[in-house]
Design an enzyme around this catalytic site. Structure first.
Site, short mmCIF file in Angstrom:
data_model
loop_
_atom_site.label_atom_id
_atom_site.label_comp_id
_atom_site.label_asym_id
_atom_site.label_seq_id
_atom_site.Cartn_x
_atom_site.Cartn_y
_atom_site.Cartn_z
CE LYS A 23 -1.73 1.76 4.04
NZ LYS A 23 -1.52 2.80 4.39
CG ASN A 24 2.06 2.66 3.58
OD1 ASN A 24 0.99 3.19 3.50
ND2 ASN A 24 2.57 2.34 4.85
CB CYS A 117 -3.60 11.73 12.39
SG CYS A 117 -3.16 9.71 12.02
NE ARG A 122 0.82 10.06 10.38
CZ ARG A 122 0.26 9.30 9.36
NH1 ARG A 122 -0.82 8.72 9.62
NH2 ARG A 122 0.92 8.87 8.50
CG ASP A 308 3.12 1.28 9.44
OD1 ASP A 308 2.85 2.32 10.27
OD2 ASP A 308 3.24 1.67 8.26
NE ARG A 400 -7.29 4.50 5.79
CZ ARG A 400 -6.70 5.61 6.43
NH1 ARG A 400 -6.97 5.83 7.64
NH2 ARG A 400 -5.64 6.04 5.69
C1 EPZ Z 1 4.52 6.94 6.31
O1 EPZ Z 1 3.68 7.76 6.86
C2 EPZ Z 1 3.36 5.48 6.24
N1 EPZ Z 1 2.14 6.08 5.40
C3 EPZ Z 1 3.02 5.30 7.75
O2 EPZ Z 1 1.96 4.14 7.48
C4 EPZ Z 1 4.08 5.00 8.46
O3 EPZ Z 1 3.64 4.90 9.86
C5 EPZ Z 1 4.88 6.16 8.43
O4 EPZ Z 1 5.51 6.40 6.99
C6 EPZ Z 1 6.40 5.54 9.27
O5 EPZ Z 1 7.12 4.57 8.52
C7 EPZ Z 1 2.25 5.99 4.00
O6 EPZ Z 1 3.48 5.78 3.66
C8 EPZ Z 1 1.21 6.44 3.23
P1 EPZ Z 1 6.63 10.22 8.06
P2 EPZ Z 1 4.25 9.24 6.62
O7 EPZ Z 1 6.75 11.57 7.35
O8 EPZ Z 1 5.15 9.52 5.43
C9 EPZ Z 1 7.24 13.52 11.51
C10 EPZ Z 1 -0.02 3.00 7.56
O9 EPZ Z 1 -0.52 2.73 8.70
N2 EPZ Z 1 6.98 14.42 10.39
O10 EPZ Z 1 7.82 9.19 7.68
O11 EPZ Z 1 3.29 10.33 7.10
C11 EPZ Z 1 5.86 12.47 11.88
O12 EPZ Z 1 4.99 13.24 12.83
C12 EPZ Z 1 0.73 4.39 7.88
O13 EPZ Z 1 0.01 2.25 6.74
C13 EPZ Z 1 7.04 15.76 10.64
O14 EPZ Z 1 7.39 16.08 11.85
O15 EPZ Z 1 5.31 9.41 7.89
C14 EPZ Z 1 6.66 11.33 12.38
O16 EPZ Z 1 7.00 11.64 13.79
C15 EPZ Z 1 0.43 5.05 9.20
N3 EPZ Z 1 6.67 16.69 9.73
C16 EPZ Z 1 7.97 11.27 11.54
O17 EPZ Z 1 8.31 12.62 10.87
C17 EPZ Z 1 6.56 16.29 8.61
O18 EPZ Z 1 6.25 17.12 7.74
C18 EPZ Z 1 7.83 10.19 10.41
O19 EPZ Z 1 6.79 10.40 9.68
C19 EPZ Z 1 6.40 15.12 7.99
C20 EPZ Z 1 6.47 13.96 9.01
#
Ligand code: EPZ
Length: 421
Positions: A23-24, A117, A122, A308, A400
Protein backbone atom coordinates in the site's frame (compact mmCIF):
# COMPACT_ATOMS: atom_id res chain seq x y z
CA UNK A 1 -20.20 0.43 6.47
CA UNK A 2 -19.47 -0.54 10.07
CA UNK A 3 -18.70 -4.25 9.50
CA UNK A 4 -17.11 -6.24 12.27
CA UNK A 5 -15.20 -9.49 12.63
CA UNK A 6 -16.22 -12.35 14.84
CA UNK A 7 -13.12 -14.34 15.75
CA UNK A 8 -13.02 -17.71 17.53
CA UNK A 9 -9.49 -17.66 18.89
CA UNK A 10 -7.08 -20.14 20.33
CA UNK A 11 -6.13 -22.10 17.22
CA UNK A 12 -2.63 -21.92 15.69
CA UNK A 13 -2.42 -20.48 12.18
CA UNK A 14 -1.02 -22.92 9.67
CA UNK A 15 -0.46 -22.90 5.92
CA UNK A 16 0.74 -20.75 3.04
CA UNK A 17 -0.50 -17.43 1.71
CA UNK A 18 0.67 -14.95 -0.91
CA UNK A 19 1.55 -11.36 -0.04
CA UNK A 20 -0.20 -8.44 -1.67
CA UNK A 21 1.47 -5.39 -3.16
CA UNK A 22 2.60 -2.65 -0.78
CA UNK A 23 0.00 0.00 0.00
CA UNK A 24 2.57 2.55 1.09
CA UNK A 25 4.58 2.06 -2.10
CA UNK A 26 1.52 2.07 -4.35
CA UNK A 27 0.13 5.39 -3.07
CA UNK A 28 3.09 7.59 -4.09
CA UNK A 29 3.42 5.66 -7.39
CA UNK A 30 -0.17 6.64 -8.16
CA UNK A 31 0.66 10.29 -7.45
CA UNK A 32 3.76 9.98 -9.67
CA UNK A 33 1.50 9.09 -12.60
CA UNK A 34 0.47 12.78 -12.55
CA UNK A 35 3.99 13.70 -13.67
CA UNK A 36 3.31 12.53 -17.22
CA UNK A 37 0.65 13.26 -19.77
CA UNK A 38 0.20 9.64 -20.77
CA UNK A 39 -1.10 6.32 -19.47
CA UNK A 40 0.68 4.74 -16.51
CA UNK A 41 -0.01 1.09 -15.68
CA UNK A 42 0.62 -0.10 -12.13
CA UNK A 43 0.52 -3.82 -11.35
CA UNK A 44 0.25 -5.84 -8.12
CA UNK A 45 -1.86 -3.08 -6.57
CA UNK A 46 -3.60 -4.24 -3.37
CA UNK A 47 -7.39 -4.01 -3.38
CA UNK A 48 -7.81 -1.49 -0.57
CA UNK A 49 -9.94 1.45 0.42
CA UNK A 50 -6.86 3.71 0.55
CA UNK A 51 -6.09 2.87 -3.09
CA UNK A 52 -9.68 3.76 -4.05
CA UNK A 53 -9.37 7.02 -2.12
CA UNK A 54 -6.19 7.93 -3.99
CA UNK A 55 -7.93 6.98 -7.26
CA UNK A 56 -10.67 9.49 -6.33
CA UNK A 57 -8.06 12.17 -5.67
CA UNK A 58 -6.56 11.58 -9.13
CA UNK A 59 -10.02 11.65 -10.73
CA UNK A 60 -10.81 15.00 -9.10
CA UNK A 61 -7.61 16.31 -10.71
CA UNK A 62 -8.90 15.08 -14.07
CA UNK A 63 -7.13 11.75 -14.52
CA UNK A 64 -8.98 8.75 -15.87
CA UNK A 65 -8.39 5.86 -13.45
CA UNK A 66 -9.39 2.23 -13.93
CA UNK A 67 -8.80 -0.39 -11.26
CA UNK A 68 -9.32 -4.01 -12.11
CA UNK A 69 -7.66 -7.27 -11.04
CA UNK A 70 -4.95 -5.50 -9.06
CA UNK A 71 -3.99 -3.39 -12.09
CA UNK A 72 -4.38 0.37 -12.09
CA UNK A 73 -4.49 2.24 -15.37
CA UNK A 74 -4.03 5.96 -14.91
CA UNK A 75 -4.44 8.27 -17.88
CA UNK A 76 -3.16 11.65 -16.72
CA UNK A 77 -3.29 13.39 -20.11
CA UNK A 78 -6.35 15.52 -19.36
CA UNK A 79 -5.63 16.83 -15.86
CA UNK A 80 -7.22 20.25 -15.56
CA UNK A 81 -7.86 20.82 -11.84
CA UNK A 82 -4.82 21.13 -9.58
CA UNK A 83 -6.58 20.50 -6.31
CA UNK A 84 -6.95 17.79 -3.64
CA UNK A 85 -10.11 18.49 -1.62
CA UNK A 86 -10.48 18.26 2.15
CA UNK A 87 -13.18 15.57 1.79
CA UNK A 88 -10.56 13.14 0.46
CA UNK A 89 -7.39 14.29 2.24
CA UNK A 90 -9.09 14.01 5.62
CA UNK A 91 -9.89 10.37 4.84
CA UNK A 92 -6.32 9.61 3.86
CA UNK A 93 -3.28 11.77 4.55
CA UNK A 94 -1.27 10.16 1.74
CA UNK A 95 -3.42 12.24 -0.65
CA UNK A 96 -0.90 14.96 0.17
CA UNK A 97 1.53 13.15 -2.17
CA UNK A 98 -0.09 14.91 -5.16
CA UNK A 99 1.45 18.24 -4.14
CA UNK A 100 4.94 17.52 -5.53
CA UNK A 101 3.80 16.10 -8.89
CA UNK A 102 1.27 18.92 -9.44
CA UNK A 103 3.95 21.55 -8.80
CA UNK A 104 6.41 19.80 -11.10
CA UNK A 105 3.93 19.51 -13.95
CA UNK A 106 1.71 22.57 -13.61
CA UNK A 107 3.56 25.00 -11.31
CA UNK A 108 0.60 25.40 -8.99
CA UNK A 109 -1.55 23.33 -6.64
CA UNK A 110 -4.13 23.65 -3.92
CA UNK A 111 -4.01 20.72 -1.52
CA UNK A 112 -5.98 20.44 1.69
CA UNK A 113 -3.91 20.14 4.84
CA UNK A 114 -4.59 16.82 6.51
CA UNK A 115 -6.18 17.32 9.92
CA UNK A 116 -5.79 15.33 13.11
CA UNK A 117 -4.86 11.67 13.21
CA UNK A 118 -5.33 8.73 15.59
CA UNK A 119 -1.55 8.28 15.62
CA UNK A 120 -1.04 11.71 17.22
CA UNK A 121 0.17 14.91 15.54
CA UNK A 122 1.32 14.30 11.98
CA UNK A 123 2.42 17.63 10.54
CA UNK A 124 3.38 18.21 6.88
CA UNK A 125 5.77 21.09 7.63
CA UNK A 126 8.73 19.24 6.11
CA UNK A 127 6.90 18.75 2.81
CA UNK A 128 6.08 22.47 2.68
CA UNK A 129 9.58 23.58 3.72
CA UNK A 130 11.03 21.39 0.96
CA UNK A 131 8.76 22.87 -1.73
CA UNK A 132 9.60 26.37 -0.49
CA UNK A 133 13.31 25.58 -0.81
CA UNK A 134 12.67 24.56 -4.42
CA UNK A 135 11.24 28.01 -5.10
CA UNK A 136 7.52 27.67 -4.43
CA UNK A 137 5.45 30.29 -2.65
CA UNK A 138 3.17 28.59 -0.20
CA UNK A 139 0.37 30.10 1.82
CA UNK A 140 -2.26 28.48 4.00
CA UNK A 141 -5.75 29.55 2.94
CA UNK A 142 -8.98 28.12 4.33
CA UNK A 143 -7.27 24.92 5.45
CA UNK A 144 -5.48 24.44 2.15
CA UNK A 145 -1.82 24.69 1.23
CA UNK A 146 -1.82 26.93 -1.83
CA UNK A 147 1.44 26.59 -3.73
CA UNK A 148 2.66 28.56 -6.72
CA UNK A 149 5.93 28.70 -8.63
CA UNK A 150 7.20 30.42 -11.72
CA UNK A 151 9.81 27.68 -12.10
CA UNK A 152 11.42 25.53 -9.44
CA UNK A 153 15.18 25.49 -8.92
CA UNK A 154 17.17 22.59 -7.42
CA UNK A 155 18.49 23.15 -3.91
CA UNK A 156 19.94 21.44 -0.87
CA UNK A 157 17.21 20.30 1.49
CA UNK A 158 17.85 18.83 4.92
CA UNK A 159 14.95 17.04 6.56
CA UNK A 160 14.93 17.55 10.35
CA UNK A 161 13.23 14.15 10.63
CA UNK A 162 13.71 11.36 8.12
CA UNK A 163 10.16 11.53 6.75
CA UNK A 164 8.89 9.00 4.21
CA UNK A 165 6.19 11.30 2.88
CA UNK A 166 8.35 14.43 2.67
CA UNK A 167 11.15 12.51 0.91
CA UNK A 168 8.77 11.14 -1.71
CA UNK A 169 6.92 14.40 -2.23
CA UNK A 170 10.09 16.48 -2.58
CA UNK A 171 11.67 13.89 -4.87
CA UNK A 172 8.68 14.10 -7.23
CA UNK A 173 8.67 17.91 -7.16
CA UNK A 174 12.44 18.01 -7.79
CA UNK A 175 11.98 16.04 -11.04
CA UNK A 176 10.50 19.28 -12.38
CA UNK A 177 13.10 21.64 -10.87
CA UNK A 178 16.01 23.10 -12.84
CA UNK A 179 19.38 21.78 -11.62
CA UNK A 180 20.40 19.53 -8.76
CA UNK A 181 18.38 18.86 -5.63
CA UNK A 182 19.99 16.96 -2.77
CA UNK A 183 17.83 15.67 0.06
CA UNK A 184 19.82 15.10 3.25
CA UNK A 185 18.49 12.77 5.97
CA UNK A 186 16.17 11.31 3.32
CA UNK A 187 14.05 8.25 4.10
CA UNK A 188 15.48 4.86 2.99
CA UNK A 189 12.21 2.90 3.19
CA UNK A 190 11.65 0.35 0.38
CA UNK A 191 8.55 2.38 -0.58
CA UNK A 192 10.81 5.34 -1.40
CA UNK A 193 13.23 3.09 -3.29
CA UNK A 194 10.33 1.77 -5.39
CA UNK A 195 9.19 5.32 -6.14
CA UNK A 196 12.70 6.47 -7.12
CA UNK A 197 13.17 3.39 -9.30
CA UNK A 198 9.88 4.06 -11.10
CA UNK A 199 10.72 7.75 -11.56
CA UNK A 200 14.07 6.76 -13.10
CA UNK A 201 12.28 4.33 -15.42
CA UNK A 202 10.07 7.30 -16.41
CA UNK A 203 13.20 9.26 -17.36
CA UNK A 204 14.16 10.99 -14.11
CA UNK A 205 17.76 11.21 -12.93
CA UNK A 206 17.82 10.16 -9.30
CA UNK A 207 20.84 8.71 -7.47
CA UNK A 208 21.60 7.73 -3.89
CA UNK A 209 18.43 5.65 -3.88
CA UNK A 210 18.09 3.65 -0.66
CA UNK A 211 20.59 5.86 1.18
CA UNK A 212 19.80 8.93 3.26
CA UNK A 213 21.25 11.28 0.70
CA UNK A 214 19.27 11.40 -2.51
CA UNK A 215 20.23 13.48 -5.54
CA UNK A 216 17.77 14.49 -8.25
CA UNK A 217 18.86 16.25 -11.43
CA UNK A 218 16.12 18.06 -13.32
CA UNK A 219 14.11 19.03 -15.08
CA UNK A 220 13.34 15.91 -17.06
CA UNK A 221 10.39 15.26 -19.32
CA UNK A 222 8.91 12.11 -17.86
CA UNK A 223 7.19 9.44 -19.91
CA UNK A 224 4.59 6.96 -18.64
CA UNK A 225 5.68 3.43 -17.76
CA UNK A 226 4.29 0.08 -16.66
CA UNK A 227 5.41 -0.78 -13.16
CA UNK A 228 4.94 -3.61 -10.66
CA UNK A 229 4.74 -2.47 -7.05
CA UNK A 230 6.90 -4.22 -4.42
CA UNK A 231 5.34 -6.69 -1.94
CA UNK A 232 3.90 -5.28 1.28
CA UNK A 233 6.45 -5.78 4.06
CA UNK A 234 4.02 -4.59 6.73
CA UNK A 235 1.35 -7.07 5.66
CA UNK A 236 4.01 -9.80 5.60
CA UNK A 237 5.31 -8.76 9.03
CA UNK A 238 1.77 -8.78 10.42
CA UNK A 239 1.18 -12.38 9.30
CA UNK A 240 4.63 -13.45 10.51
CA UNK A 241 3.89 -12.09 13.97
CA UNK A 242 0.40 -13.66 13.80
CA UNK A 243 2.01 -17.06 13.21
CA UNK A 244 4.20 -16.51 16.26
CA UNK A 245 1.37 -15.20 18.45
CA UNK A 246 -0.85 -18.22 17.74
CA UNK A 247 1.95 -20.78 18.04
CA UNK A 248 1.55 -21.66 14.38
CA UNK A 249 3.53 -22.22 11.23
CA UNK A 250 2.98 -19.89 8.27
CA UNK A 251 4.72 -19.52 4.93
CA UNK A 252 4.44 -16.23 3.08
CA UNK A 253 5.05 -16.33 -0.64
CA UNK A 254 5.71 -13.44 -2.98
CA UNK A 255 7.36 -11.34 -0.28
CA UNK A 256 10.75 -9.66 0.12
CA UNK A 257 12.49 -11.13 3.19
CA UNK A 258 15.33 -8.63 2.64
CA UNK A 259 12.84 -5.87 3.53
CA UNK A 260 11.98 -7.67 6.77
CA UNK A 261 15.40 -8.34 8.30
CA UNK A 262 14.78 -6.55 11.61
CA UNK A 263 11.43 -8.28 12.07
CA UNK A 264 13.00 -11.66 11.28
CA UNK A 265 15.83 -11.00 13.77
CA UNK A 266 13.35 -10.09 16.51
CA UNK A 267 11.21 -13.18 15.89
CA UNK A 268 14.28 -15.42 16.09
CA UNK A 269 15.38 -13.65 19.28
CA UNK A 270 11.93 -14.37 20.73
CA UNK A 271 12.35 -18.07 19.98
CA UNK A 272 10.60 -18.62 16.64
CA UNK A 273 12.22 -20.45 13.73
CA UNK A 274 12.36 -18.33 10.61
CA UNK A 275 13.42 -19.76 7.28
CA UNK A 276 13.90 -17.81 4.09
CA UNK A 277 13.06 -19.66 0.88
CA UNK A 278 15.82 -20.47 -1.61
CA UNK A 279 14.31 -18.06 -4.09
CA UNK A 280 14.55 -15.29 -1.42
CA UNK A 281 10.88 -14.56 -2.11
CA UNK A 282 9.27 -16.57 0.66
CA UNK A 283 9.63 -16.87 4.39
CA UNK A 284 8.34 -19.40 6.92
CA UNK A 285 7.76 -18.63 10.58
CA UNK A 286 7.42 -21.63 12.84
CA UNK A 287 6.42 -21.30 16.49
CA UNK A 288 4.52 -24.56 16.97
CA UNK A 289 4.40 -26.10 20.44
CA UNK A 290 6.14 -23.25 22.17
CA UNK A 291 5.57 -20.00 23.92
CA UNK A 292 7.90 -17.22 22.81
CA UNK A 293 9.83 -15.11 25.29
CA UNK A 294 9.93 -11.38 25.73
CA UNK A 295 12.08 -9.17 23.48
CA UNK A 296 12.35 -5.40 23.90
CA UNK A 297 12.31 -3.13 20.92
CA UNK A 298 12.42 0.43 19.73
CA UNK A 299 10.62 1.51 16.57
CA UNK A 300 12.87 3.30 14.11
CA UNK A 301 13.04 4.44 10.52
CA UNK A 302 14.01 1.71 8.00
CA UNK A 303 15.92 -0.57 8.36
CA UNK A 304 14.89 -0.40 12.03
CA UNK A 305 11.77 -2.07 13.41
CA UNK A 306 8.75 -0.39 11.73
CA UNK A 307 6.26 1.59 13.79
CA UNK A 308 3.58 -0.04 11.62
CA UNK A 309 4.35 -3.36 13.35
CA UNK A 310 4.49 -2.00 16.87
CA UNK A 311 0.88 -2.97 17.68
CA UNK A 312 1.28 -6.57 16.42
CA UNK A 313 4.55 -6.90 18.36
CA UNK A 314 2.86 -5.58 21.51
CA UNK A 315 0.29 -8.37 21.16
CA UNK A 316 3.01 -11.00 20.80
CA UNK A 317 4.74 -9.66 23.90
CA UNK A 318 1.45 -9.63 25.84
CA UNK A 319 1.49 -13.43 25.84
CA UNK A 320 5.25 -13.99 25.85
CA UNK A 321 7.25 -15.34 28.78
CA UNK A 322 8.66 -12.41 30.76
CA UNK A 323 8.45 -8.63 30.59
CA UNK A 324 9.13 -6.46 27.54
CA UNK A 325 9.65 -2.78 26.95
CA UNK A 326 8.64 -1.16 23.67
CA UNK A 327 9.71 2.36 22.83
CA UNK A 328 7.83 4.13 20.04
CA UNK A 329 10.07 6.81 18.56
CA UNK A 330 8.22 7.56 15.31
CA UNK A 331 4.73 8.30 16.67
CA UNK A 332 5.11 8.71 20.45
CA UNK A 333 1.31 8.68 20.90
CA UNK A 334 0.52 5.65 18.75
CA UNK A 335 -0.95 3.53 21.54
CA UNK A 336 -4.73 3.46 21.06
CA UNK A 337 -4.60 -0.36 20.96
CA UNK A 338 -3.32 -0.56 24.55
CA UNK A 339 -6.64 0.05 26.40
CA UNK A 340 -8.28 -2.47 24.07
CA UNK A 341 -5.59 -5.09 24.73
CA UNK A 342 -6.05 -4.55 28.47
CA UNK A 343 -9.71 -5.46 27.95
CA UNK A 344 -8.47 -8.78 26.56
CA UNK A 345 -6.44 -9.34 29.70
CA UNK A 346 -3.04 -7.97 28.68
CA UNK A 347 -0.92 -6.37 31.42
CA UNK A 348 0.47 -3.19 29.94
CA UNK A 349 1.42 0.14 31.46
CA UNK A 350 2.54 3.22 29.60
CA UNK A 351 4.80 6.15 30.41
CA UNK A 352 5.28 8.73 27.67
CA UNK A 353 6.37 6.81 24.57
CA UNK A 354 7.36 3.66 26.51
CA UNK A 355 5.18 0.71 27.25
CA UNK A 356 5.93 -2.01 29.75
CA UNK A 357 4.35 -5.39 29.07
CA UNK A 358 4.13 -8.22 31.59
CA UNK A 359 3.46 -11.35 29.58
CA UNK A 360 0.38 -13.32 30.65
CA UNK A 361 -0.35 -17.01 29.96
CA UNK A 362 -3.47 -16.36 27.97
CA UNK A 363 -5.64 -13.53 26.65
CA UNK A 364 -9.40 -13.85 27.02
CA UNK A 365 -11.99 -12.99 24.37
CA UNK A 366 -13.85 -9.67 24.39
CA UNK A 367 -15.26 -7.03 22.08
CA UNK A 368 -12.65 -4.51 20.98
CA UNK A 369 -12.55 -1.56 18.60
CA UNK A 370 -10.00 -0.58 15.91
CA UNK A 371 -8.80 3.02 15.81
CA UNK A 372 -6.28 2.84 12.96
CA UNK A 373 -5.06 0.28 10.44
CA UNK A 374 -2.21 -1.21 12.44
CA UNK A 375 -3.82 -0.95 15.87
CA UNK A 376 -6.67 -2.88 14.25
CA UNK A 377 -4.28 -5.52 12.94
CA UNK A 378 -2.91 -5.91 16.47
CA UNK A 379 -6.43 -6.45 17.80
CA UNK A 380 -7.18 -9.13 15.20
CA UNK A 381 -3.98 -10.93 16.22
CA UNK A 382 -4.96 -10.66 19.87
CA UNK A 383 -8.41 -12.06 19.11
CA UNK A 384 -6.83 -14.97 17.20
CA UNK A 385 -4.56 -15.72 20.15
CA UNK A 386 -7.27 -15.30 22.81
CA UNK A 387 -9.45 -18.18 24.00
CA UNK A 388 -13.10 -17.76 23.06
CA UNK A 389 -15.16 -15.61 20.76
CA UNK A 390 -14.13 -11.98 20.22
CA UNK A 391 -15.69 -9.20 18.21
CA UNK A 392 -13.41 -6.73 16.44
CA UNK A 393 -15.36 -3.57 15.63
CA UNK A 394 -14.71 -0.77 13.13
CA UNK A 395 -12.80 -2.95 10.69
CA UNK A 396 -13.15 -0.29 8.01
CA UNK A 397 -9.71 0.69 9.29
CA UNK A 398 -8.42 -2.77 8.29
CA UNK A 399 -10.08 -2.49 4.88
CA UNK A 400 -7.91 0.58 4.28
CA UNK A 401 -4.69 -1.38 4.57
CA UNK A 402 -5.07 -5.19 4.45
CA UNK A 403 -6.18 -6.83 1.21
CA UNK A 404 -8.78 -9.53 2.05
CA UNK A 405 -7.37 -10.03 5.52
CA UNK A 406 -10.12 -12.41 6.63
CA UNK A 407 -9.74 -14.56 3.49
CA UNK A 408 -6.01 -14.91 4.08
CA UNK A 409 -6.54 -15.77 7.74
CA UNK A 410 -9.26 -18.27 6.82
CA UNK A 411 -6.82 -19.89 4.39
CA UNK A 412 -4.51 -20.32 7.39
CA UNK A 413 -7.23 -22.11 9.31
CA UNK A 414 -8.46 -19.19 11.40
CA UNK A 415 -12.11 -19.02 12.42
CA UNK A 416 -12.87 -15.42 11.42
CA UNK A 417 -16.09 -14.13 9.94
CA UNK A 418 -17.10 -10.69 8.65
CA UNK A 419 -20.50 -9.53 9.81
CA UNK A 420 -21.92 -6.89 7.48
CA UNK A 421 -23.98 -4.11 8.98
C1 EPZ B 1 4.37 6.74 6.30
O1 EPZ B 1 3.67 7.88 6.81
C2 EPZ B 1 3.37 5.62 6.25
N1 EPZ B 1 2.26 6.00 5.40
C3 EPZ B 1 2.88 5.28 7.65
O2 EPZ B 1 2.04 4.14 7.58
C4 EPZ B 1 4.09 4.93 8.52
O3 EPZ B 1 3.67 4.70 9.84
C5 EPZ B 1 5.09 6.07 8.48
O4 EPZ B 1 5.46 6.38 7.12
C6 EPZ B 1 6.38 5.76 9.23
O5 EPZ B 1 7.00 4.66 8.66
C7 EPZ B 1 2.40 6.00 4.08
O6 EPZ B 1 3.44 5.66 3.54
C8 EPZ B 1 1.21 6.35 3.27
P1 EPZ B 1 6.67 10.12 8.03
P2 EPZ B 1 4.31 9.34 6.68
O7 EPZ B 1 6.53 11.40 7.30
O8 EPZ B 1 5.05 9.44 5.41
C9 EPZ B 1 7.21 13.45 11.40
C10 EPZ B 1 0.00 2.96 7.75
O9 EPZ B 1 -0.69 2.48 8.68
N2 EPZ B 1 6.95 14.46 10.35
O10 EPZ B 1 7.81 9.23 7.70
O11 EPZ B 1 3.23 10.30 6.94
C11 EPZ B 1 5.99 12.62 11.73
O12 EPZ B 1 5.13 13.28 12.62
C12 EPZ B 1 0.64 4.31 7.89
O13 EPZ B 1 0.16 2.36 6.69
C13 EPZ B 1 7.05 15.80 10.65
O14 EPZ B 1 7.34 16.19 11.79
O15 EPZ B 1 5.29 9.31 7.91
C14 EPZ B 1 6.62 11.36 12.29
O16 EPZ B 1 6.95 11.57 13.65
C15 EPZ B 1 0.37 4.92 9.23
N3 EPZ B 1 6.82 16.72 9.66
C16 EPZ B 1 7.90 11.21 11.49
O17 EPZ B 1 8.14 12.51 10.91
C17 EPZ B 1 6.51 16.34 8.40
O18 EPZ B 1 6.32 17.21 7.54
C18 EPZ B 1 7.86 10.20 10.37
O19 EPZ B 1 6.69 10.42 9.58
C19 EPZ B 1 6.41 14.97 8.09
C20 EPZ B 1 6.64 14.06 9.09
Amino acid sequence: MMDHFVVEGGEPLSGTITCSGAKNAALPLMAAALLTDGVTVLRNIPDLQDIRTMAMVLRVIGADVQFEDHVLTIDASHCNFQEAPYELVRKMRASFYVLGPLLARFGHARVSLPGGCALGPRPVDLHLKGMTKLGCDISIENGYAVAETSGMKGNKIRLDISSVGATGNIMMAACGAEGTTTIFNAACEPDIVDLADMLNAMGAEISGIGTNQIKIIGPRKLKPVEWTVIPDRIEAGTFMIAAAATGGRVTLEGCRPDHLQTVIDKLIEAGADVNIGKDRKSVTVNATNRRLHSVDLTTEAYPGFPTDLQAPWTVLMSIAKGDAIIIETIYPERFTHIPELIRLGAQISKTLNNIYIEGVDQLTAASVMCSDIRAGAGLVLAALAAKGSSKVLRIYHLDRGYDRMEDKLTALGADIRRVRE
